[in-house]
Structure formats: structure tokens, C-alpha cells
Design an enzyme around this catalytic site. Structure first.
Site, short mmCIF file in Angstrom:
data_model
loop_
_atom_site.label_atom_id
_atom_site.label_comp_id
_atom_site.label_asym_id
_atom_site.label_seq_id
_atom_site.Cartn_x
_atom_site.Cartn_y
_atom_site.Cartn_z
N GLU A 151 -39.40 -29.85 0.49
CA GLU A 151 -40.86 -29.47 0.21
C GLU A 151 -40.85 -28.68 -0.86
O GLU A 151 -39.76 -28.14 -1.20
CB GLU A 151 -41.21 -28.46 1.56
CG GLU A 151 -39.98 -27.61 1.95
CD GLU A 151 -40.32 -26.34 1.30
OE1 GLU A 151 -41.47 -25.99 0.79
OE2 GLU A 151 -39.33 -25.49 1.43
N PHE A 152 -41.96 -28.50 -1.72
CA PHE A 152 -42.16 -27.67 -2.72
C PHE A 152 -43.25 -26.91 -2.50
O PHE A 152 -44.16 -26.75 -3.31
CB PHE A 152 -42.32 -28.63 -3.97
CG PHE A 152 -41.19 -29.49 -4.40
CD1 PHE A 152 -39.86 -29.21 -4.87
CD2 PHE A 152 -41.29 -30.92 -3.74
CE1 PHE A 152 -38.94 -29.70 -5.03
CE2 PHE A 152 -40.18 -31.73 -4.07
CZ PHE A 152 -39.16 -31.18 -4.69
N LEU A 153 -43.38 -26.21 -1.46
CA LEU A 153 -44.53 -25.33 -1.13
C LEU A 153 -44.25 -23.77 -1.46
O LEU A 153 -43.20 -23.32 -0.91
CB LEU A 153 -44.53 -25.44 0.45
CG LEU A 153 -44.99 -26.74 1.04
CD1 LEU A 153 -44.92 -26.88 2.71
CD2 LEU A 153 -46.02 -27.55 0.45
N GLU A 155 -44.97 -19.94 -0.72
CA GLU A 155 -45.55 -18.93 0.19
C GLU A 155 -46.84 -18.51 -0.62
O GLU A 155 -46.91 -18.08 -1.67
CB GLU A 155 -44.76 -18.03 0.52
CG GLU A 155 -43.59 -18.43 1.46
CD GLU A 155 -42.59 -17.25 1.99
OE1 GLU A 155 -43.30 -15.99 2.21
OE2 GLU A 155 -41.81 -17.44 2.21
N ASN A 211 -35.64 -25.21 -7.78
CA ASN A 211 -35.61 -23.74 -7.31
C ASN A 211 -34.79 -22.88 -8.39
O ASN A 211 -35.40 -21.89 -8.80
CB ASN A 211 -35.35 -23.42 -6.04
CG ASN A 211 -36.58 -23.48 -5.07
OD1 ASN A 211 -37.73 -23.83 -5.72
ND2 ASN A 211 -36.31 -23.33 -3.81
N PHE A 252 -44.34 -19.36 -14.52
CA PHE A 252 -42.94 -18.65 -14.15
C PHE A 252 -42.28 -18.13 -15.52
O PHE A 252 -41.04 -17.81 -15.70
CB PHE A 252 -42.14 -19.84 -13.60
CG PHE A 252 -42.15 -20.03 -12.23
CD1 PHE A 252 -43.16 -20.53 -11.63
CD2 PHE A 252 -41.27 -19.23 -11.09
CE1 PHE A 252 -43.61 -20.74 -10.46
CE2 PHE A 252 -41.65 -19.22 -10.01
CZ PHE A 252 -42.85 -20.00 -9.45
N ALA A 255 -42.89 -11.62 -16.54
CA ALA A 255 -41.94 -10.67 -16.25
C ALA A 255 -42.33 -9.65 -15.19
O ALA A 255 -43.36 -9.46 -15.03
CB ALA A 255 -41.64 -9.96 -17.83
N CYS A 263 -36.26 -17.92 -0.35
CA CYS A 263 -35.77 -19.49 -1.25
C CYS A 263 -34.98 -19.14 -2.21
O CYS A 263 -33.73 -19.49 -2.28
CB CYS A 263 -37.23 -20.32 -1.41
SG CYS A 263 -38.06 -20.62 0.18
C1 UGA Z 1 -40.32 -21.19 -4.09
C2 UGA Z 1 -40.77 -22.43 -5.00
O1 UGA Z 1 -41.76 -21.96 -6.12
C3 UGA Z 1 -41.52 -23.61 -4.10
O2 UGA Z 1 -41.72 -24.61 -5.01
C4 UGA Z 1 -40.27 -23.95 -3.09
O3 UGA Z 1 -40.65 -25.02 -2.19
C5 UGA Z 1 -40.12 -22.69 -2.43
O4 UGA Z 1 -39.75 -21.70 -3.16
C6 UGA Z 1 -39.07 -23.22 -1.25
O5 UGA Z 1 -38.05 -23.40 -1.45
O6 UGA Z 1 -39.45 -23.21 -0.05
P1 UGA Z 1 -41.63 -19.24 -2.91
O7 UGA Z 1 -40.38 -18.59 -2.75
O8 UGA Z 1 -42.91 -19.11 -2.12
O9 UGA Z 1 -41.57 -20.58 -3.77
O10 UGA Z 1 -42.22 -18.09 -4.27
P2 UGA Z 1 -42.46 -18.36 -5.84
O11 UGA Z 1 -44.13 -18.48 -6.23
O12 UGA Z 1 -41.56 -19.45 -6.23
O13 UGA Z 1 -42.07 -16.89 -6.54
C7 UGA Z 1 -40.47 -16.64 -6.23
C8 UGA Z 1 -40.39 -15.34 -6.91
O14 UGA Z 1 -40.60 -15.35 -8.13
C9 UGA Z 1 -41.23 -14.14 -6.42
O15 UGA Z 1 -40.47 -12.85 -6.07
C10 UGA Z 1 -42.22 -14.02 -7.50
O16 UGA Z 1 -42.57 -12.76 -7.84
C11 UGA Z 1 -41.54 -14.25 -8.69
N1 UGA Z 1 -41.94 -14.73 -10.11
C12 UGA Z 1 -42.60 -16.08 -10.11
C13 UGA Z 1 -41.88 -13.95 -11.12
O17 UGA Z 1 -41.23 -12.74 -11.09
N2 UGA Z 1 -42.56 -14.33 -12.30
C14 UGA Z 1 -42.85 -15.34 -12.28
O18 UGA Z 1 -43.63 -15.98 -13.53
C15 UGA Z 1 -43.17 -16.51 -11.09
#
Ligand code: UGA
Length: 464
Positions: A151-153, A155, A211, A252, A255, A263
Site C-alpha cells: 500500500e502507498f497510503l 495518513e 519510503n 517532499f 523543510a 512508517c
Molecule cells: C508514508 C508514505 O508517504 C506513504 O506512501 C506510505 O504508504 C506510508 O508512509 C506507509 O508506509 O504506510 P505517512 O507516514 O502517512 O506516509 O506520511 P508522509 O505524508 O509520507 O509524511 C512522513 C513524514 O515526512 C511526516 O512527518 C511529514 O511531516 C514529513 N514530511 C513530508 C516533511 O517533513 N516534508 C515534506 O516535504 C514531506
């Protein structure tokens, strides 16, 4: 098509509700009787935008069911999905496959007909082979075909991510299993969603590699942000222009205080372990973790510097505790380490989060939980934007300044309009950009140089 999903957690529930939406009849099975009876009464155990309505629609349409009875659920199924947790093992951070293997064992015993067994849980490379061995060799169930379908979902965006995925990945070497998977996702494939067919092992690795790469992108821009502070550049402009290069892409590259969640940290450790098992190493990925870890102390030093170098007995209002907006999840949230480092230096923390309530506070010992952002900020020496929830991003600086002890703001998400805050008397520090001081009397805003960054030796100490 009839589908069963083992595990009514985050992935299981979202997948079940979304598969029901595209026309399948889905039963989501979980051992937690209370959870199942709650779901049957329309109570959703997690916060995920849009999920409650989708579950209600699926149930009303007679296509979505919740049960504790796996045998009954499997009686007329074509596909069973394993969507149970793979939490990190406390001793080494590696994915704990106990629940996955147990689910496979129970499927072997409960299935009374041939079916495709799909691993949705994020599992290390080779887990599908382990499941297949268990089913085929131990239980003689060669009629159960094991497929990987990660899955690539995200949260907070999970429903949208299911409805409009960037790709669907299926790992199998069986032609029957492949045609079943194509039928399962037919409504999405018809809309030209890329459908990647590969081996089971490659499919498992695709999830971890994706990831880890995203986490690396975040750590990269965070290091660039640190450099911007030293060099007098602005990370938002750097990220914007980098992202316009199609080879890099804009996502992504925001900063912030570092990545968290259930995850990225877990999956990165699991990838490193899998790489070691395969006789290779993952230098870049290892560095991604250490950059993210040291970032928490660095953020605490940044807040300390904004307060003139001393937080002892000062009250800091922390706005946002979840690892990102749109979820009530605080697992591995950067807020945990940053708050702990501030507390180590003698600060009092008063926090507010729109979704993480009293039940999350076990992760934040000694933190006072306020009922609103304004309540948290009242009497505070500084306010910190930790998570970019819309209601926190939209806070009125004038109202904040009126209730605070001193107008000092630290924006760890680069979401507040610095000049607007300055016009209301704030000294505001963000990530990877010049610090902004309060407006002078004629309304002019001045840019102050950033305080000297924390020394590397201090930053590299783990947060106690
Ligand atoms: C992540 C992946 O994006 C999903 O594709 C994957 O399915 C999921 O893990 C999983 O393995 O189940 P998620 O953990 O919900 O999803 O969160 P993200 O939106 O990816 O963010 C992860 C972290 O990176 C957060 O703490 C967010 O604040 C941080 N982030 C993200 C940044 O600091 N800067 C960004 O530009 C993007």
C-alpha cells in the site's frame, strides 16, 4: 468479487472501505471484538478524513462487513488480504512479523477453497516466500497463491491515495493470481492507473525503497535548510526552484522538524536490515536516519536561541503534536524528541493539538495539554508551530501577541507569514530562512542574522 481483509487497523479499514466503494463485497476481520462491534455500530477507531462516510456508505450498500469470524468470512472469498501491523521490534527496530505469520497460519486453517493471499502489510523482502512456504510446505495448501501488493497510503490522505494512486504494484509469478489482481483493481486500471507487475521480492522492495527515498528527500532538504540559515539563503525559494526540475519534482521538499510517523522510521530500519541480510549496505539510508535524529536536538536549540539562549523555567506553547496534520497519530512524531530536549533544559511545555488528545499524552510526559491554541499560548514566553494543521497555520498573530508573555514565534513548518507576525511585534524564526524581528515604529520590518547554529557535537548527542 468477494474479498476478506485480515486486520481492521489503518490499512485494513481504508482498503476495505475503498474496495467496497469500487464494487467488491468486503469483510474486514479482526480479533478485537470491541473494535468489530464498534465498526458495526459505525464507530471508526482511527481519525482519517473521509473514512467514516465511506464505511457508512459501504455498509449501507450491503458491500462492507465487519466480523471476528475468519472462517465464515473466507467461505466464499476469491481474495484474502493480510493487513496487520508490522511494528518495530524493541530490541533492534526490525519489523516484527509475528502478526503477519499468525494471520497466514490462520488463513491456512480457515480457508475452505482456493484463493489468492495478498500481503498488504509492509514486510521485508522475502516475507512472501516465507508465507508461501508456510502455506504450501507446512499446511499443504498449494491452492493458496501468495501475492505482494504493497500500500502507498499516506495518513490523512489515505482515501484519496487509494482512489487516485500513482501506481498499483503486484508481485507474483502466477498467471491466475495476476488475473485475479487485475479484476480486483479493474475500475482503477480502466482509468489508466499504472499497473506494475513484478516478482514478489521486487514488489516488497518497491515499498521500502519508496519510503526510504521520500525520507531521504526530506532529510536532504532539511540539511539544505540548515545550510541556508548559515549562508543567508531561503530554503523555500531553493526548494521551489529545485522542484520545478521535472527530474526532481516539487513534493517532499518541505523543510521542517524532521520526518516521523509509523512508517518512515520503521521502514528505513527494516530496509537496512534487509540490505545487510542481502550482503549489501545502505549508507545513504543510514545517514537519512541520523540526520533526522540529530534534527530534534537541533530544533530544540533553535527554539532556545529564539528565546535568547535560555529556556529554563520558561513556558513554551507547542502547537501541534501529531507527526503531520490530518491524523491523530503521534507515533515517532518529531514533537516527542523536541519537547523532551526542551524539558531537559528546564522548559515548561503547554501544548495543543486539534486531534491528539489526552490518550496521546503518554508520549509527552510532563506536558500540559490545553484545549485550544489560544489557551496554550496564554502567558507563554514563546509559541512554536510544530504541525501545520490549517487552524494553527491560520492563527491571528495579533490575538496571539495579546495573550502571550512575550511575542516570540518559532515556525518549524515555514507556514506562518513572518512579516505579518513581525507587524504585530513578533520576533519570528522559521526553518532555513532569515530570522525576522518586530517591525520598527515606521512599520519597516528588519531581517536579523540567524543566531549561530548549535555545535555539531551538541547536536549529535541523542535526545535523552
Ligand atoms: C508514508 C508514505 O508517504 C506513504 O506512501 C506510505 O504508504 C506510508 O508512509 C506507509 O508506509 O504506510 P505517512 O507516514 O502517512 O506516509 O506520511 P508522509 O505524508 O509520507 O509524511 C512522513 C513524514 O515526512 C511526516 O512527518 C511529514 O511531516 C514529513 N514530511 C513530508 C516533511 O517533513 N516534508 C515534506 O516535504 C514531506
Amino acid at each position: 468479487m468477494r474479498v476478506s481483509i485480515v486486520g481492521a487497523g489503518y490499512v485494513g479499514l481504508v482498503t476495505a472501505a475503498c474496495l467496497a466503494e469500487i464494487g467488491h463485497t468486503v469483510t474486514c476481520v479482526d480479533k478485537m471484538a470491541e473494535r468489530i462491534s464498534g465498526l458495526n455500530a459505525g464507530r471508526i477507531p482511527i481519525y482519517e478524513p473521509g473514512l467514516e462516510a465511506l464505511v457508512a456508505d459501504g455498509a449501507a450498500a450491503g458491500r462492507l462487513f465487519f466480523s471476528t469470524d475468519l472462517r465464515a468470512a473466507l467461505a466464499d472469498c476469491d481474495v484474502v488480504m493480510i493487513a496487520v501491523g508490522t511494528p518495530p521490534r524493541p530490541q533492534d527496530g526490525v519489523a516484527d512479523l509475528r502478526f503477519v505469520m499468525q494471520a497466514a497460519e490462520e488463513i491456512a486453517q480457515a480457508a475452505t477453497r482456493p484463493m489468492v493471499v495478498v500481503t498488504k502489510s509492509t514486510v521485508p523482502v522475502g516475507t512472501g516466500d516465507r508465507i508461501a512456504r508456510l502455506l504450501h510446505e507446512l499446511h499443504g495448501r498449494t491452492d493458496l497463491n501468495v501475492v505482494s501488493n504493497p500500500e502507498f497510503l499516506r495518513e490523512g490522505n489515505a482515501v484519496a491515495d487509494f482512489r487516485e494512486p500513482d501506481r498499483i504494484v503486484v508481485g507474483t509469478d502466477g498467471s491466475h493470481a495476476l488475473s485475479v489482481m487485475r479484476a480486483l483493481y479493474a475500475p482503477l486500471i480502466e482509468r489508466d492507473v499504472p499497473f506494475v507487475v513484478t516478482s514478489r521480492r521486487s514488489s516488497e522492495l518497491i515499498k521500502y525503497a519508496s519510503n526510504a527515498f521520500l525520507a531521504m528527500k526530506v532529510s536532504f532538504i532539511n540539511e539544505i535548510a540548515d545550510m541556508c540559515e548559515g549562508a543567508g539563503a531561503d530554503v523555500s525559494d531553493v526548494a521551489l526552484a529545485m522542484g520545478l526540475d521535472e527530474r526532481i519534482g516539487p513534493r517532499f521538499l518541505e523543510a521542517g522538524p524532521g520526518f516521523g510517523g509509523s512508517c518512515f522510521p520503521k521502514d528505513i530500519y527494516a530496509l537496512i536490515k534487509s540490505a545487510n541480510d542481502a550482503g549489501t549496505s545502505m549508507g545513504l539510508v543510514e545517514k537519512t536516519i541520523s540526520v533526522n535524529e540529530t534534527r530534534k536536538r537541533r530544533m530544540a536549540r533553535k527554539i532556545e536561541a529564539a528565546l535568547g539562549g535560555d529556556v529554563y523555567r520558561k513556558t513554551i506553547a507547542v502547537l501541534g503534536l501529531t507527526f503531520k496534520p490530518g491524523t491523530d497519530d503521534v507515533r515517532d512524531s518529531p514533537a516527542i524528541g523536541i519537547i523532551r530536549a526542551l524539558q531537559d533544559r528546564g522548559a515548561h511545555i503547554c501544548a495543543y493539538d486539534p486531534k491528539a488528545g489526552a490518550e496521546a499524552m503518554g508520549s509527552f510526559p510532563g506536558v500540559m495539554l490545553a484545549g485550544s491554541a489560544m489557551e496554550a499560548a496564554t502567558g507563554a514566553h514563546a509559541v512554536v508551530l510544530m504541525t501545520q494543521w490549517p487552524e494553527l497555520v491560520e492563527l491571528d498573530p495579533e490575538a496571539l501577541a495579546n495573550v502571550m508573555h512575550s511575542p516570540i514565534a518559532v515556525d518549524l513548518r515555514n507556514c506562518w507569514d513572518g512579516r505579518r507576525f513581525a507587524r504585530h511585534g513578533f520576533a519570528i524564526t522559521a526553518i532555513g530562512k532569515p530570522q525576522i524581528g518586530p517591525s520598527s515604529e515606521n512599520g519597516k520590518v528588519w531581517d536579523a542574522p540567524n543566531p549561530k547554529p548549535a555545535s555539531a557535537t551538541d547536536d549529535e548527542r541523542p535526545v535523552s
